[in-house]
Design an enzyme around this catalytic site. Structure first.
Site, mmCIF file in Angstrom:
data_model
loop_
_atom_site.group_PDB
_atom_site.id
_atom_site.type_symbol
_atom_site.label_atom_id
_atom_site.label_comp_id
_atom_site.label_asym_id
_atom_site.label_seq_id
_atom_site.Cartn_x
_atom_site.Cartn_y
_atom_site.Cartn_z
ATOM 1 N N HIS A 114 0.817 -1.208 0.000
ATOM 2 C CA HIS A 114 0.000 0.000 0.000
ATOM 3 C C HIS A 114 0.856 1.266 0.000
ATOM 4 C CE1 HIS A 114 -4.255 -1.532 0.993
ATOM 5 N NE2 HIS A 114 -3.548 -2.534 0.498
ATOM 6 N N TRP A 284 -7.961 -15.664 2.349
ATOM 7 C CA TRP A 284 -8.132 -16.100 0.963
ATOM 8 C C TRP A 284 -7.846 -17.598 0.813
ATOM 9 C CZ3 TRP A 284 -6.143 -11.222 1.990
ATOM 10 C CH2 TRP A 284 -6.745 -10.137 1.328
#
Length: 393
Positions: A114, A284
């Site tokens: 990020h 995930w």
């Protein structure tokens, strides 16, 4: 100054190349070009004269390198004792049973991603150089929610090694975490300089990081999110979301489709989402602290159901952790009224699923679902590129 982190991995990603420990010990190399880390053909001259060249990869090519048979080279390690000491400190703190699934590697990877993913090639703004997330405006980006934890974990390291910039520390922490968890070993190049204040934000804006549902049709009822699916089980408006991921986020930084899929397949194998941060919920993959191609393989092979916060049937199936916050949607590997006690709890964001829905993305997804080593190589090259955008190396 470059640092190879070699303690745990048999392969290194340096100047777009892998090198095994056996090659390191048997081949002495010296550079014949200063154009390193620019993601184009790099020449290295062995002591003896012959030039070894790794062919340039052409974007959108379907020719995936067989890294098991190819001979490729990276520059020799020039280990700085200072950065080696920092890396050792980071490695020692990486396993942490008090955080999520017992590892800080995923949250450090997200912090590096990020901080780097704000880069804009057209204006030259953003990127890992500067560590702007230390300041209020960048930290307040909704996509950065929860990363204050990662920054706090690294503060003791910064105090112990004040000479390292925050910018370098955040990237080095991700590199150490990747190697520690079986991912690619990346050649670390220091030299990032922290922003002295928040004046840099004048050239920045929100919206540079990917949003999980952007441009998808809104839903008004958390108890009936399936009404937003088309006849093929895709969320209405997914094409707009795909354009956001491809054009507004990754093309803006200078990536192509293959690199996009490699980054997502390698990055989202780590960690989990938190409803109180991102608004989404769950991991995930089954093993979110280990590098693998599980994300790609499961996306293709598993059956996925769209759910919202109102899908309380997940609770009865032992999957309450997969219910997103109110107003959000995600896919889960669960089927209503069908309980499989051996099936781990996993989820996919809508922005993940576009890799399976878009033909251009799916071509690469299928390659990575079949070959973990190819993914490991491609992800390593793409992630190194991501973390060096705008740094001038």
């Amino acid at each position: 100054m470059k640092l190879h982190l070699l303690a745990l991995s048999s392969t290194v990603v340096g100047t777009s190349a892998f090198i095994s420990p056996a090659q390191q010990s048997s081949t002495s190399l010296s550079p014949s070009s200063t154009a390193l880390n620019k993601y184009r053909t790099t020449h290295w001259t062995p002591q003896g004269g012959a030039t070894l060249q790794r062919p340039k990869w052409t974007p959108q090519s379907s020719d995936y390198t067989d890294i098991n048979s190819a001979t490729s080279y990276a520059p020799p390690s020039q280990v700085s004792p200072f950065y080696a000491d920092v890396a050792s400190e980071l490695k020692n703190m990486m396993d942490n049973p008090s955080w999520d699934d017992g590892s800080l590697a995923p949250v450090f990877l997200r912090l590096a991603w990020h901080s780097s993913g704000t880069y804009d090639a057209a204006s030259g703004t953003g990127g890992s150089n500067g560590a702007g997330m230390r300041f209020q405006d960048e930290a307040a980006d909704p996509e950065n929610a929860g990363l204050d934890v990662a920054r706090a974990f690294l503060e003791p390291v910064k105090r112990k090694f004040p000479e390292i910039s925050y910018s370098d520390l955040w990237i080095l922490a991700a590199y150490v975490g990747l190697e520690h968890t079986g991912g690619p070993a990346l050649e670390f190049t220091p030299g990032r300089v922290d922003h002295p204040d928040e004046s840099y934000w004048a050239g920045m804006s929100y919206g540079r990081l990917p949003a999980a549902e952007k441009y998808c049709c809104p839903h008004l009822d958390d108890n009936d999110v399936s009404s937003s699916l088309d006849a093929e089980g895709r969320v209405e408006g997914w094409e707009g979301l795909c354009t956001h991921v491809r054009n507004e986020v990754f093309y803006r930084m200078g990536f192509d489709d293959k690199e996009i899929v490699a980054l997502l397949c390698g990055g989202h194998v780590y960690g989990r989402c938190h409803p109180n941060a991102s608004g989404y919920a769950g991991p995930w993959v089954e093993h979110p602290t280990e590098f693998s191609n599980e994300y790609a393989a499961d996306m293709i092979e598993d059956e996925w159901t769209l759910v919202g916060h109102g899908d309380t049937w997940l609770d009865a199936q032992g999957a309450a952790e997969l219910r997103p916050a109110p107003g959000n949607r995600q896919f889960v590997n669960k089927i209503k009224y069908k309980v499989d006690e051996d099936e781990p709890n996993q989820m996919m964001l809508l922005s993940d699923m576009v890799l399976a829905w878009d033909p251009g993305f799916r071509t690469h997804l299928e390659v990575y679902a079949e070959d973990e080593e190819v993914l490991k190589y491609d992800f390593g090259v793409a992630f190194k590129k991501l973390t060096e955008l705008g740094c001038g190396f």
